[in-house]
Design an enzyme around this catalytic site. Structure first.
Site, PDB file in Angstrom:
ATOM      1  N   CYS A 155      -5.605   3.883   3.860  1.00 21.19           N
ATOM      2  CA  CYS A 155      -5.282   4.055   5.110  1.00 21.19           C
ATOM      3  C   CYS A 155      -5.505   5.487   5.823  1.00 21.19           C
ATOM      4  O   CYS A 155      -6.544   5.222   6.465  1.00 21.19           O
ATOM      5  CB  CYS A 155      -3.817   3.559   5.623  1.00 21.19           C
ATOM      6  SG  CYS A 155      -2.450   4.181   4.368  1.00 21.19           S
ATOM      7  N   HIS A 193      -1.038   6.839  11.147  1.00 21.08           N
ATOM      8  CA  HIS A 193      -1.295   8.414  11.094  1.00 21.08           C
ATOM      9  C   HIS A 193      -1.851   8.767  11.061  1.00 21.08           C
ATOM     10  O   HIS A 193      -2.853   8.929  12.114  1.00 21.08           O
ATOM     11  CB  HIS A 193      -2.033   8.073   9.145  1.00 21.08           C
ATOM     12  CG  HIS A 193      -0.955   7.579   8.342  1.00 21.08           C
ATOM     13  ND1 HIS A 193       0.360   6.829   8.573  1.00 21.08           N
ATOM     14  CD2 HIS A 193      -1.389   6.706   7.335  1.00 21.08           C
ATOM     15  CE1 HIS A 193       0.995   5.978   7.560  1.00 21.08           C
ATOM     16  NE2 HIS A 193      -0.381   6.521   6.094  1.00 21.08           N
TER      17      HIS A 193
HETATM   18  P1  NAP Z   1       5.623  -4.097   1.583  1.00 18.17           P
HETATM   19  O1  NAP Z   1       6.350  -4.220   3.078  1.00 18.17           O
HETATM   20  O2  NAP Z   1       6.956  -3.463   0.539  1.00 18.17           O
HETATM   21  O3  NAP Z   1       5.793  -6.094   0.880  1.00 18.17           O
HETATM   22  C1  NAP Z   1       5.543  -5.605   0.156  1.00 18.17           C
HETATM   23  C2  NAP Z   1       4.796  -7.288  -0.143  1.00 18.17           C
HETATM   24  O4  NAP Z   1       4.394  -7.982  -1.455  1.00 18.17           O
HETATM   25  C3  NAP Z   1       5.854  -8.108  -0.144  1.00 18.17           C
HETATM   26  O5  NAP Z   1       5.244  -9.301   0.934  1.00 18.17           O
HETATM   27  C4  NAP Z   1       6.438  -8.221  -1.099  1.00 18.17           C
HETATM   28  O6  NAP Z   1       7.046  -9.924  -1.140  1.00 18.17           O
HETATM   29  C5  NAP Z   1       5.267  -8.835  -1.416  1.00 18.17           C
HETATM   30  N1  NAP Z   1       4.953  -8.940  -3.320  1.00 18.17           N
HETATM   31  C6  NAP Z   1       6.316  -7.659  -4.253  1.00 18.17           C
HETATM   32  N2  NAP Z   1       6.127  -8.001  -5.038  1.00 18.17           N
HETATM   33  C7  NAP Z   1       5.680  -9.051  -4.903  1.00 18.17           C
HETATM   34  C8  NAP Z   1       5.400  -9.919  -6.417  1.00 18.17           C
HETATM   35  N3  NAP Z   1       5.804  -9.735  -8.113  1.00 18.17           N
HETATM   36  N4  NAP Z   1       4.544 -11.453  -6.281  1.00 18.17           N
HETATM   37  C9  NAP Z   1       3.969 -11.778  -5.167  1.00 18.17           C
HETATM   38  N5  NAP Z   1       4.592 -10.578  -3.723  1.00 18.17           N
HETATM   39  C10 NAP Z   1       5.052  -9.825  -3.952  1.00 18.17           C
HETATM   40  O7  NAP Z   1       4.501  -3.843   1.791  1.00 18.17           O
HETATM   41  P2  NAP Z   1       2.993  -3.504   2.072  1.00 18.17           P
HETATM   42  O8  NAP Z   1       3.176  -2.025   3.231  1.00 18.17           O
HETATM   43  O9  NAP Z   1       2.895  -4.671   3.091  1.00 18.17           O
HETATM   44  O10 NAP Z   1       2.049  -2.595   1.211  1.00 18.17           O
HETATM   45  C11 NAP Z   1       1.706  -3.301   0.516  1.00 18.17           C
HETATM   46  C12 NAP Z   1       0.410  -3.014  -0.550  1.00 18.17           C
HETATM   47  O11 NAP Z   1      -0.370  -2.806   0.009  1.00 18.17           O
HETATM   48  C13 NAP Z   1       0.988  -1.893  -1.694  1.00 18.17           C
HETATM   49  O12 NAP Z   1      -0.274  -1.895  -2.579  1.00 18.17           O
HETATM   50  C14 NAP Z   1       0.172  -0.925  -0.899  1.00 18.17           C
HETATM   51  O13 NAP Z   1      -0.184   0.326  -1.661  1.00 18.17           O
HETATM   52  C15 NAP Z   1      -0.557  -2.022   0.189  1.00 18.17           C
HETATM   53  N6  NAP Z   1      -0.916  -0.805   1.428  1.00 18.17           N
HETATM   54  C16 NAP Z   1      -1.919  -0.656   1.464  1.00 18.17           C
HETATM   55  C17 NAP Z   1      -2.883   0.222   2.909  1.00 18.17           C
HETATM   56  C18 NAP Z   1      -4.500   0.712   2.686  1.00 18.17           C
HETATM   57  O14 NAP Z   1      -5.620  -0.487   2.389  1.00 18.17           O
HETATM   58  N7  NAP Z   1      -4.557   1.298   3.466  1.00 18.17           N
HETATM   59  C19 NAP Z   1      -1.773   0.759   3.541  1.00 18.17           C
HETATM   60  C20 NAP Z   1      -0.525  -0.097   3.575  1.00 18.17           C
HETATM   61  C21 NAP Z   1      -0.237  -0.437   2.165  1.00 18.17           C
HETATM   62  P3  NAP Z   1       8.750 -10.155  -0.977  1.00 18.17           P
HETATM   63  O15 NAP Z   1       8.078 -10.542   0.285  1.00 18.17           O
HETATM   64  O16 NAP Z   1       8.986 -11.351  -2.058  1.00 18.17           O
HETATM   65  O17 NAP Z   1       9.350  -9.211  -1.568  1.00 18.17           O
HETATM   66  N1  12T Z   2       1.525   5.440  -1.508  1.00 18.80           N
HETATM   67  O1  12T Z   2      -2.483   1.762  -0.371  1.00 18.80           O
HETATM   68  O2  12T Z   2       3.200   5.343   0.163  1.00 18.80           O
HETATM   69  O3  12T Z   2      -3.223   3.803  -2.178  1.00 18.80           O
HETATM   70  O4  12T Z   2       2.040   5.440   2.479  1.00 18.80           O
HETATM   71  C1  12T Z   2      -1.028   3.369   1.060  1.00 18.80           C
HETATM   72  C2  12T Z   2      -0.113   3.837   1.464  1.00 18.80           C
HETATM   73  C3  12T Z   2      -0.761   3.951  -1.711  1.00 18.80           C
HETATM   74  C4  12T Z   2      -2.700   2.464  -0.928  1.00 18.80           C
HETATM   75  C5  12T Z   2       2.051   5.323   1.247  1.00 18.80           C
HETATM   76  C6  12T Z   2       1.158   4.485  -0.669  1.00 18.80           C
HETATM   77  C7  12T Z   2      -1.125   3.743  -0.136  1.00 18.80           C
HETATM   78  C8  12T Z   2       1.027   4.847   0.605  1.00 18.80           C
END
Ligand code: NAP
Ligand code: 12T
Length: 340
Positions: free
Chosen positions: A133, A246
């Site tokens: 992000c 952010h």
């Molecule tokens: P979050 O709100 O904690 O949500 C996590 C999601 O993953 C929920 O839908 C959860 O499902 C699912 N999940 C977790 N463990 C799983 C498993 N074993 N099998 C299937 N589904 C599973 O997190 P988030 O902020 O959405 O972020 C998730 C990911 O995106 C992270 O890897 C983070 O690094 C990434 N991210 C990327 C960016 C970017 O691209 N710039 C920004 C923010 C985050 P449940 O409801 O069943 O728990």
């Molecule tokens: N640890 O997508 O915690 O690599 O704000 C994004 C956000 C990892 C990532 C955070 C993180 C990622 C966070």
């Protein structure tokens, strides 16, 4: 023949990024024929709304991707590591939001305003990575400046919201504020220390070189996206008690002579950028104003008085939209336009 609509899977649909995926697909009228919402056993069976209908969340498994054209992934890096290659093998093109594949030389790392052509490289592994992000919003603003003046060095400090760490971190900030206002202890479980009324100079874990992983993502991903490993980047990533969006203080040094006025003029016509810069009127980007919007907002553009060719600026964007779900959906739009 080109398809009119696509089968789309969302892995991590119930997370903060997953929920944003659902919103953005609807807002942008992405041609969805069938939607598969996938999460862990914690959320399997839950219903989510899409296009006026209730859709059931199913357990993410090896069989989830038969007949799926595009997989939008944000289930966490270890889960992507396991399932993205399986999905790709089943013929699904994966756009992965986790850090798992970003630095893989056989996986393109794409920001549509910056390096849309890199998408073509998805054919090697069937995976496209969405950058971090903080990297995304920075490169969207810096791309036109790099093209015009060649950036030699970037010094960035981030002010990152808790939504970047997921739904549990957002809940933790809420709970801590409530507890503290009720004279109770703030419980710390998700983030490394109390975040309420505090700033944490740690996002993700520490590495041997003293930087955090989050900081090194900004260094390595910026070089990969710009296709220029000579561009020097140093970052400090800080978590602040903000829910969404952010902010970043960015200092650049360019090879060619540069002025704040020239940078402002360039940014005013840059795709995906909105200049909000009128200090006399108290106008500059702030996280609370960026929530729910698509743009990367830039303000406080000024000459760095300490070096010959330097510029300071302040960059703000909704980390769940341009920083995550919107960027990935834009990639999917290019995929269906040019490749699928
Ligand atoms: P979050 O709100 O904690 O949500 C996590 C999601 O993953 C929920 O839908 C959860 O499902 C699912 N999940 C977790 N463990 C799983 C498993 N074993 N099998 C299937 N589904 C599973 O997190 P988030 O902020 O959405 O972020 C998730 C990911 O995106 C992270 O890897 C983070 O690094 C990434 N991210 C990327 C960016 C970017 O691209 N710039 C920004 C923010 C985050 P449940 O409801 O069943 O728990
Ligand atoms: N640890 O997508 O915690 O690599 O704000 C994004 C956000 C990892 C990532 C955070 C993180 C990622 C966070």
């Amino acid at each position: 023949m080109k398809k009119k609509a696509y089968t789309v899977a969302i892995a991590g649909a119930t997370g903060v990024v997953g929920q944003e995926f659902l919103k953005i697909l609807q807002e942008r009228k992405f041609p969805v024929k069938e939607l598969r919402l996938l999460a862990s056993e914690r959320s399997a069976g839950v219903k989510m709304e899409f296009g006026g209908k209730e859709e059931l969340v199913r357990l993410l498994s090896e069989e989830s991707f038969e007949g799926v054209d595009i997989g939008l992934f944000s289930p966490g890096a270890p889960v992507s590591a396991l399932y993205a290659p399986k999905a790709a093998k089943a013929g699904c093109v994966v756009v992965d939001n986790t850090s798992q594949f970003r630095m893989d030389p056989d996986v393109p790392l794409v920001v549509p305003e910056v390096n849309p052509g890199a998408i073509a490289g998805y054919k090697k592994k069937g995976i496209i990575a969405n950058p971090n992000c903080s990297t995304i919003q920075m490169v969207v603003a810096l791309k036109p400046i790099h093209d015009a003046f060649r950036i030699k060095r970037i010094v960035v400090s981030t002010y990152q919201s808790v939504s970047g760490a997921g739904k549990e971190a957002m809940e933790e900030l809420s709970m801590q504020v409530k507890s503290l206002f009720n004279m109770m202890e703030a419980e710390v479980e998700v983030l490394p220390h109390r975040i309420a009324f505090n700033c944490l100079p740690q996002i993700d874990s520490f590495l041997e070189n003293g930087y955090t992983k989050e900081e090194m993502k900004m260094v390595n991903e910026t070089q990969k996206i710009f296709g220029d490993s000579s561009i020097k980047v140093t970052a400090t990533a800080v978590r602040v008690p903000v829910f969404v969006s952010h902010s970043e203080s960015v200092n650049i040094e360019t090879e060619k002579p540069v002025t704040a006025a020239k940078v402002k003029a360039l940014l005013k016509k840059a795709p995906g950028v909105v200049v909000a810069d009128d200090p006399k009127k108290g106008l500059y980007p702030m996280p609370i104003d960026a929530v729910g919007l698509d743009a990367v907002f830039v303000g406080r553009i000024r000459q760095d008085i300490s070096v010959p060719n330097g510029i300071n600026m302040w960059i703000v964007s909704d980390n769940l939209r341009k920083g995550a779900a919107l960027n990935a959906v834009q990639i999917a739009e290019l995929l269906i336009k040019d490749y699928l």
